[in-house]
Design an enzyme around this catalytic site. Sequence first.
Site, mmCIF file in Angstrom:
data_model
loop_
_atom_site.group_PDB
_atom_site.id
_atom_site.type_symbol
_atom_site.label_atom_id
_atom_site.label_comp_id
_atom_site.label_asym_id
_atom_site.label_seq_id
_atom_site.Cartn_x
_atom_site.Cartn_y
_atom_site.Cartn_z
ATOM 1 N N HIS A 123 6.643 -8.351 25.287
ATOM 2 C CA HIS A 123 5.461 -8.346 26.146
ATOM 3 C C HIS A 123 5.668 -9.144 27.435
ATOM 4 C CE1 HIS A 123 4.437 -12.530 25.024
ATOM 5 N NE2 HIS A 123 4.892 -12.184 23.834
ATOM 6 N N ASP A 124 5.095 -8.630 28.510
ATOM 7 C CA ASP A 124 5.032 -9.302 29.813
ATOM 8 C C ASP A 124 6.389 -9.484 30.484
ATOM 9 O OD1 ASP A 124 2.040 -10.066 29.921
ATOM 10 O OD2 ASP A 124 2.684 -10.820 27.965
ATOM 11 N N GLY A 141 9.520 -12.551 25.344
ATOM 12 C CA GLY A 141 8.391 -12.352 26.237
ATOM 13 C C GLY A 141 8.534 -13.069 27.566
#
Length: 263
Positions: A123-124, A141
């Site tokens: 994520h991100d 992440g």
Amino acid sequence: MPVEIHQTALVEPGAELGEGVRIGPFCQVGPRAVIGAGTELRSHSVVTGFTRLGEACVLHPHAVVGGPPQVIGFQETDESRLEIGDNCTFREYTTAHTGIPKFGGVTKIGNDCFIMVGGHIAHDCHIGNSVVMANNVLIGGHVTVGDNVWFGGLVAVHQFTRIGRNAFIGGGAILVEDVIPFGSVIGNRARLAGLNVVGLKRRGFDKAQLHEIRSAYKAVFSGDGLFKDRLDLAARTFAGKPLAMELIDFILAGGNRAICKPG
């Protein structure tokens, strides 16, 4: 060209499919997915979540893009998104997850990326163009990866790490520090082993450009005195030289991780 959907595939209402998209056997496409023209999903691959997949991409069997972040207690939301550019390849068992809203909510992958078997983008992350990840590369992440970065197999990258463009990460590296643009790192824990000269030559950097980058590298990482003092002197010495300053500015910008240095 018409869209082709195998009779065993599940394309949920609401999904948007571009011209010439091909959906193979036992694939699943979620209701918020947008798939660009000419993209192919091979058997058992999945596009889920709030995901925009670009044109001319290929998902091989059991690739899954758009799954929620691996964060305990995370609640799925339309503010959690994944954006993938054009001409990207995801080989078998690769995964890419959507972002967390409080951090901006978007995981981004650029154009022309090649993610080999078992690769993971968390994520991100913000992944640049023409990034190559060999088998079983794991990106934590919030990692930022510049254009033209190559990862050898079995690399693991700590969350919040920055990797500059045209860097090379050697196979099996455990990376817990930022990597300068044009750098080459190896080992567990990874250390800076020099410049990615082979990769730079392949991408058309000429002798003068290589000399500029090499001179800045030596000024920052070699010689007497404190690292900070060498960095400050290099910033003054190479002012106006764009490639040298790209390396120096990357370090000066700082991040959540320390800079990876020579052993």
